[in-house]
Scaffold this motif. Structure first.
Motif, PDB file in Angstrom:
ATOM      1  N   VAL A   1      25.470 -15.819   6.822  1.00 44.42           N
ATOM      2  CA  VAL A   1      26.797 -15.556   7.286  1.00 44.42           C
ATOM      3  C   VAL A   1      27.717 -16.260   6.544  1.00 44.42           C
ATOM      4  CG1 VAL A   1      28.406 -16.103   9.320  1.00 44.42           C
ATOM      5  CG2 VAL A   1      25.911 -15.120   9.630  1.00 44.42           C
ATOM      6  N   VAL A   2      27.374 -17.414   6.124  1.00 48.15           N
ATOM      7  CA  VAL A   2      28.356 -18.336   5.152  1.00 48.15           C
ATOM      8  C   VAL A   2      28.600 -17.597   3.853  1.00 48.15           C
ATOM      9  CG1 VAL A   2      28.770 -20.331   3.757  1.00 48.15           C
ATOM     10  CG2 VAL A   2      27.955 -20.583   6.273  1.00 48.15           C
ATOM     11  N   CYS A   3      27.474 -16.873   3.133  1.00 46.93           N
ATOM     12  CA  CYS A   3      27.628 -16.197   1.982  1.00 46.93           C
ATOM     13  C   CYS A   3      28.488 -14.825   2.152  1.00 46.93           C
ATOM     14  CB  CYS A   3      26.327 -15.900   1.479  1.00 46.93           C
ATOM     15  SG  CYS A   3      25.316 -17.390   1.226  1.00 46.93           S
ATOM     16  N   PHE A   4      28.200 -14.328   3.418  1.00 44.87           N
ATOM     17  CA  PHE A   4      29.108 -13.110   3.723  1.00 44.87           C
ATOM     18  C   PHE A   4      30.493 -13.437   3.639  1.00 44.87           C
ATOM     19  CE2 PHE A   4      30.929  -9.934   6.686  1.00 44.87           C
ATOM     20  CZ  PHE A   4      30.602  -8.746   6.068  1.00 44.87           C
ATOM     21  N   LEU A   5      30.930 -14.504   4.639  1.00 52.04           N
ATOM     22  CA  LEU A   5      32.309 -15.010   4.783  1.00 52.04           C
ATOM     23  C   LEU A   5      32.895 -15.309   3.308  1.00 52.04           C
ATOM     24  CD1 LEU A   5      31.978 -16.854   8.169  1.00 52.04           C
ATOM     25  CD2 LEU A   5      32.844 -14.521   7.688  1.00 52.04           C
ATOM     26  N   GLY A   6      32.085 -15.910   2.583  1.00 50.66           N
ATOM     27  CA  GLY A   6      32.405 -16.362   1.190  1.00 50.66           C
ATOM     28  C   GLY A   6      32.888 -15.113   0.242  1.00 50.66           C
ATOM     29  N   SER A   7      32.189 -14.118   0.455  1.00 60.42           N
ATOM     30  CA  SER A   7      32.239 -12.869  -0.505  1.00 60.42           C
ATOM     31  C   SER A   7      33.263 -12.017   0.075  1.00 60.42           C
ATOM     32  CB  SER A   7      31.088 -12.174  -0.177  1.00 60.42           C
ATOM     33  OG  SER A   7      29.940 -12.851  -0.593  1.00 60.42           O
TER      34      SER A   7
ATOM     35  N   ALA B   1      24.484 -22.304  -6.495  1.00 61.61           N
ATOM     36  CA  ALA B   1      23.721 -20.953  -5.951  1.00 61.61           C
ATOM     37  C   ALA B   1      24.546 -20.346  -4.756  1.00 61.61           C
ATOM     38  CB  ALA B   1      22.567 -21.426  -5.511  1.00 61.61           C
ATOM     39  N   LEU B   2      25.428 -21.069  -4.246  1.00 64.96           N
ATOM     40  CA  LEU B   2      26.434 -20.566  -3.195  1.00 64.96           C
ATOM     41  C   LEU B   2      27.662 -19.801  -3.645  1.00 64.96           C
ATOM     42  CD1 LEU B   2      27.069 -23.254  -0.258  1.00 64.96           C
ATOM     43  CD2 LEU B   2      26.127 -21.009   0.027  1.00 64.96           C
ATOM     44  N   TYR B   3      28.112 -20.088  -4.909  1.00 67.36           N
ATOM     45  CA  TYR B   3      29.119 -19.593  -5.769  1.00 67.36           C
ATOM     46  C   TYR B   3      28.563 -18.176  -6.128  1.00 67.36           C
ATOM     47  CZ  TYR B   3      32.163 -23.615  -5.750  1.00 67.36           C
ATOM     48  OH  TYR B   3      32.928 -24.607  -5.163  1.00 67.36           O
ATOM     49  N   VAL B   4      27.193 -18.344  -6.822  1.00 66.20           N
ATOM     50  CA  VAL B   4      26.704 -16.712  -7.095  1.00 66.20           C
ATOM     51  C   VAL B   4      26.451 -16.138  -6.168  1.00 66.20           C
ATOM     52  CG1 VAL B   4      24.614 -16.061  -7.966  1.00 66.20           C
ATOM     53  CG2 VAL B   4      25.326 -18.177  -9.296  1.00 66.20           C
ATOM     54  N   SER B   5      26.077 -16.439  -4.934  1.00 69.10           N
ATOM     55  CA  SER B   5      26.124 -15.327  -3.853  1.00 69.10           C
ATOM     56  C   SER B   5      27.441 -14.895  -3.478  1.00 69.10           C
ATOM     57  CB  SER B   5      25.116 -16.188  -2.462  1.00 69.10           C
ATOM     58  OG  SER B   5      26.327 -17.009  -1.957  1.00 69.10           O
ATOM     59  N   PHE B   6      28.254 -15.500  -3.600  1.00 65.64           N
ATOM     60  CA  PHE B   6      29.851 -14.922  -3.324  1.00 65.64           C
ATOM     61  C   PHE B   6      30.029 -13.810  -3.957  1.00 65.64           C
ATOM     62  CE2 PHE B   6      31.364 -19.502  -1.693  1.00 65.64           C
ATOM     63  CZ  PHE B   6      30.492 -19.462  -0.435  1.00 65.64           C
ATOM     64  N   TYR B   7      29.551 -13.646  -5.118  1.00 65.04           N
ATOM     65  CA  TYR B   7      30.166 -12.596  -6.115  1.00 65.04           C
ATOM     66  C   TYR B   7      29.194 -11.852  -6.550  1.00 65.04           C
ATOM     67  CZ  TYR B   7      28.457 -14.902 -10.365  1.00 65.04           C
ATOM     68  OH  TYR B   7      27.584 -15.152 -11.469  1.00 65.04           O
ATOM     69  N   TYR B   8      27.928 -12.405  -6.697  1.00 61.69           N
ATOM     70  CA  TYR B   8      26.695 -11.345  -7.061  1.00 61.69           C
ATOM     71  C   TYR B   8      26.359 -10.186  -6.025  1.00 61.69           C
ATOM     72  CZ  TYR B   8      22.642 -10.195  -9.717  1.00 61.69           C
ATOM     73  OH  TYR B   8      21.490  -9.667 -10.565  1.00 61.69           O
ATOM     74  N   ASN B   9      26.297 -10.571  -4.949  1.00 60.30           N
ATOM     75  CA  ASN B   9      26.146  -9.604  -3.956  1.00 60.30           C
ATOM     76  C   ASN B   9      27.196  -8.475  -3.772  1.00 60.30           C
ATOM     77  OD1 ASN B   9      23.580 -10.390  -2.577  1.00 60.30           O
ATOM     78  ND2 ASN B   9      25.023 -12.215  -2.765  1.00 60.30           N
ATOM     79  N   THR B  10      28.381  -8.734  -4.161  1.00 64.68           N
ATOM     80  CA  THR B  10      29.473  -7.835  -4.149  1.00 64.68           C
ATOM     81  C   THR B  10      29.211  -6.615  -5.395  1.00 64.68           C
ATOM     82  OG1 THR B  10      31.081  -9.427  -3.415  1.00 64.68           O
ATOM     83  CG2 THR B  10      31.951  -7.558  -4.619  1.00 64.68           C
ATOM     84  N   ILE B  11      28.708  -7.359  -6.348  1.00 66.84           N
ATOM     85  CA  ILE B  11      28.229  -6.270  -7.570  1.00 66.84           C
ATOM     86  C   ILE B  11      27.083  -5.496  -7.079  1.00 66.84           C
ATOM     87  CG2 ILE B  11      27.172  -6.192  -9.885  1.00 66.84           C
ATOM     88  CD1 ILE B  11      28.607  -8.646 -10.544  1.00 66.84           C
ATOM     89  N   ILE B  12      26.233  -5.876  -6.247  1.00 66.02           N
ATOM     90  CA  ILE B  12      25.277  -4.842  -5.566  1.00 66.02           C
ATOM     91  C   ILE B  12      25.957  -3.802  -4.558  1.00 66.02           C
ATOM     92  CG2 ILE B  12      23.120  -5.008  -4.299  1.00 66.02           C
ATOM     93  CD1 ILE B  12      22.746  -7.827  -5.315  1.00 66.02           C
ATOM     94  N   ALA B  13      26.899  -4.453  -3.894  1.00 65.17           N
ATOM     95  CA  ALA B  13      27.648  -3.663  -3.049  1.00 65.17           C
ATOM     96  C   ALA B  13      28.456  -2.433  -3.549  1.00 65.17           C
ATOM     97  CB  ALA B  13      28.417  -4.432  -2.030  1.00 65.17           C
TER      98      ALA B  13
ATOM     99  N   LEU C   1      25.526  -4.366   4.639  1.00 63.76           N
ATOM    100  CA  LEU C   1      24.177  -3.779   4.712  1.00 63.76           C
ATOM    101  C   LEU C   1      23.150  -4.617   3.620  1.00 63.76           C
ATOM    102  CD1 LEU C   1      22.145  -1.530   5.284  1.00 63.76           C
ATOM    103  CD2 LEU C   1      22.965  -0.127   3.709  1.00 63.76           C
ATOM    104  N   ILE C   2      23.839  -5.006   2.472  1.00 65.97           N
ATOM    105  CA  ILE C   2      22.980  -5.717   1.576  1.00 65.97           C
ATOM    106  C   ILE C   2      22.566  -6.981   2.202  1.00 65.97           C
ATOM    107  CG2 ILE C   2      23.229  -7.245  -0.621  1.00 65.97           C
ATOM    108  CD1 ILE C   2      22.818  -4.157  -0.805  1.00 65.97           C
ATOM    109  N   PHE C   3      23.563  -7.752   2.821  1.00 65.41           N
ATOM    110  CA  PHE C   3      23.237  -9.069   3.505  1.00 65.41           C
ATOM    111  C   PHE C   3      21.956  -8.728   4.459  1.00 65.41           C
ATOM    112  CE2 PHE C   3      26.924 -11.207   1.331  1.00 65.41           C
ATOM    113  CZ  PHE C   3      26.252 -12.299   0.951  1.00 65.41           C
ATOM    114  N   THR C   4      22.277  -7.685   5.282  1.00 64.04           N
ATOM    115  CA  THR C   4      21.280  -7.472   6.372  1.00 64.04           C
ATOM    116  C   THR C   4      19.870  -7.377   5.860  1.00 64.04           C
ATOM    117  OG1 THR C   4      22.675  -6.432   7.863  1.00 64.04           O
ATOM    118  CG2 THR C   4      20.488  -5.876   8.268  1.00 64.04           C
ATOM    119  N   ILE C   5      19.455  -6.704   4.701  1.00 66.56           N
ATOM    120  CA  ILE C   5      18.267  -6.693   3.943  1.00 66.56           C
ATOM    121  C   ILE C   5      17.743  -7.940   3.428  1.00 66.56           C
ATOM    122  CG2 ILE C   5      17.319  -5.485   1.982  1.00 66.56           C
ATOM    123  CD1 ILE C   5      19.166  -3.215   2.369  1.00 66.56           C
ATOM    124  N   VAL C   6      18.887  -8.678   2.786  1.00 68.65           N
ATOM    125  CA  VAL C   6      18.665 -10.000   2.297  1.00 68.65           C
ATOM    126  C   VAL C   6      17.730 -10.751   3.601  1.00 68.65           C
ATOM    127  CG1 VAL C   6      19.463 -12.021   1.533  1.00 68.65           C
ATOM    128  CG2 VAL C   6      20.194  -9.983   0.523  1.00 68.65           C
TER     129      VAL C   6
END
Length: 612
Positions: free
Chosen positions: A467-473, A165-177, A257-262
């Motif tokens: 924060v961890v997910c943001f840094l990992g992305s 789930a962490l790995y998914v958050s590293f790249y999936y939110n970038t697609i939303i960005a 902004l995406i992670f702030t909403i999340v």
């Protein structure tokens, strides 16, 4: 000896779920020369629940009284039933439903592909979906601590799920960005990917819409393609994974902004996220309806629909078609990511999870099917404008279909700005729903495992996770970030999650026991699952997963993106990424064997005595 210990693990899982442990058993075995007998299993209070497992032999288990589970008042609950349903639908219906199903469908026989797709859904995807909803609702806990009640030695599955789930958050939110970048760029009277007069365009930029006698060559690039490749990603400034370049500050702001909403959607629990999904889970259906009506009115739309559904029956003889159908329904419904366990754990104990599983699965599959008309009506329109076949337009798949092909068609419609805005709003909301579910799976799993430490610090824990997910992305925001996204998508999830779900289904059906699991469902719904569901859980669904795993291992695909072939060292890195999650399963098994008092010889003798 192997089957003896397998049988013993099943018995020990019963002991653990009743609050017992192996140490007294080994001490009794060490002191007594005779065979050891299992302690009498009575109803005991464990973590606020009354747990009354049946005897080691599952035969005759249905004759035991149904255990009563007391719902703890301290655990968060959904405010409304609809909050839960929309959260599950929002997680299951994601960006893959919009682009992957239509592409896979036409690639594998058009209308004929619906036959293997429906069969794989009925016998594989939906039973696994139902299983996870029932497990989460009955045990009322996340993906890690649930194994204390099922089979403790498999607890590593929970840790592996959280890492994936962490790995998914590293790249999936970038697609939303990326989608957010497009959304911001759409607020213009003329969309920036309409013409070739921009600073990022090259001499290969070719605009053919509304023009006659335009020559399209292999070197030609549409304005939409150059906008995506050169302005959004700036992939031309990277030579590959060996040199990914610098972080794109525009994408960095979008991701922030995406992670702030999340964060502000998840920080208070399901009571806040359950309200947000009323917008994020319903808005995409309104947009899909608008886009489908608009697409149906475009010239050449019928070509795309015919190409989408034209049945090619000979395709059903190919093994790859059935593999694609199995993989598509699995990743579409999403069992094994821990999300269904987490979301259903906040349900009332007597909630009808069977009906929920059927309804949400049908909504998911129908959404995939309907989205095909939205995509292929537009592809038919583009084929009409280019004066080429639909198959030549529809070669692109994945993000390219969402960020190049469809925006290119929108840019040449009447009211292009409006349609671009609502299209990318739909993409953002589809992505956010899945992000909510994926991170909630981690939050619920970890907080249930360490309640004393985290129960009153949810806001801080969620902040730390975000924060961890943001840094990992950050690596995915570079000039070569698209290559990192592709690597994480292929190896961070891929075969690892399928293998984990295979072990999960096996542990529940064979170690915990299908009769015991059926009795758990009876205690919630008042009736036991039918023979169909039991056969699927015991045999068909595990075989369904094993089929996908074996097929993917026997037919590895060459990893490429934008004409870039991934080097061998990156493939090795990918396998390490995949192993980094799955490896926790054997590590935890070894840890439990070492941690359990007594030598392996004593354990072996205890196993043999237990069977006797």
């Amino acid at each position: 000896w192997f089957w003896t210990c397998i049988h013993t693990i099943k018995q020990l899982s019963v002991c653990r779920s009743a609050g017992l442990c192996l140490q007294p058993l080994l001490l009794q075995f060490a002191k007594s020369p005779g065979p050891v007998k299992m302690p009498h299993q009575e109803q005991m209070m464990v973590h606020g629940n009354l747990c009354a497992p049946g005897p080691p032999n599952n035969a005759g288990y249905n004759s035991n009284p149904v255990p009563i589970i007391i719902q703890t008042e301290s655990r968060d609950k959904w405010s409304k039933k609809m909050d839960f349903l929309l959260s599950v639908i929002g997680f299951a219906v994601d960006l893959g439903n919009v682009w992957r199903f239509p592409y896979i469908c036409y690639q594998n026989g058009g209308g004929a592909f619906l036959i293997p797709y429906v069969l794989m859904a009925v016998f594989g995807g939906v039973p696994l979906f139902y299983m996870e909803l029932a497990l989460g609702q009955f045990h009322r806990t996340g993906a890690i601590s649930i194994w204390k009640h099922i089979c403790p030695i498999f607890k590593g599955i929970g840790f592996a799920i959280c890492i994936i789930a962490l790995y998914v958050s590293f790249y999936y939110n970038t697609i939303i960005a990326w989608a957010l970048f497009y959304f911001y760029s759409s607020f213009s009277s003329t969309l920036p990917w309409t013409n070739c007069n921009n600073e990022w365009n090259t001499e290969n930029c070719t605009n053919y819409f509304g023009k006659n006698n335009v020559t399209w060559t292999n070197y030609s690039r549409s304005p939409a393609e150059e906008f995506y490749m050169r302005n959004v990603l700036a992939v031309h400034e990277s030579s590959g994974l060996g040199h990914v370049g610098y972080i794109r500050w525009q994408l960095l702001l979008c991701l922030f902004l995406i992670f702030t909403i999340v964060y502000f959607s998840l920080w208070k629990g399901v009571k806040t996220s359950g309200k947000v999904v009323w917008v994020t889970a319903t808005l995409p259906y309104v947009v899909l309806l608008i886009l489908m009506i608009r697409g149906a009115t475009l010239p050449g739309a019928w070509k795309g629909v015919v190409f989408y559904l034209n049945p090619k029956w000979e395709k059903l003889q190919e093994t790859s078609v059935w593999v694609d159908a199995a993989a598509q329904i699995f990743f579409s419904l999403g069992p094994g990511f821990g999300v269904l366990l987490a979301l259903s754990s906040y349900n009332p104990f007597n909630n009808n999870c069977y009906r929920d599983a059927i309804v949400t699965s049908l909504v998911n599959c129908l959404t995939s099917f309907v989205s095909g008309f939205v995509i292929f009506t537009v592809l038919g329109y583009m084929a009409e404008q280019r004066n080429v076949n639909v198959e030549d337009v529809a070669r692109d798949k994945g993000p390219s279909l969402l960020f190049i092909t469809y925006p290119e068609a929108i840019a040449n419609m009447v009211g292009s700005t409006f349609f671009a805005i609502i299209f990318f709003v739909m993409m953002i909301t589809l992505g956010l729903d899945s992000t909510f579910g994926g991170l909630e799976a981690i939050i619920t799993a970890v907080m249930d495992e360490y309640p004393d430490t985290l129960s009153h610090r949810r806001e801080l824990f969620v902040l730390g996770l975000v924060v961890v997910c943001f840094l990992g992305s950050l690596s995915t925001l570079t000039n070569g970030g698209a290559y990192v996204v592709k690597l994480l998508e292929e190896f961070g999830v891929g075969s690892s999650i399928i293998a984990i779900v295979f072990l999960e289904a096996t542990a529940v059906s064979w170690f915990y026991g299908i009769n015991r699991f059926s009795n758990d469902i009876k205690s919630m719904l008042g009736y036991t699952p039918g023979l169909f569901w039991k056969v699927c859980w015991v045999a068909i669904s595990p075989a369904f997963l094993a089929y996908i795993i074996i097929s993917s291992l026997m037919n590895p695909q060459l990893l490429t993106l934008f004409d870039y072939e991934f080097p061998d060292w990156s493939i090795t890195v990918g396998y390490i990424i995949g192993a980094s999650s799955f490896i926790w399963i054997p590590i935890y098994m070894v840890y439990k064997l070492v941690w359990t008092p007594g030598s392996l010889k004593q354990v072996r003798h205890a196993c043999e005595s237990l069977v006797e």
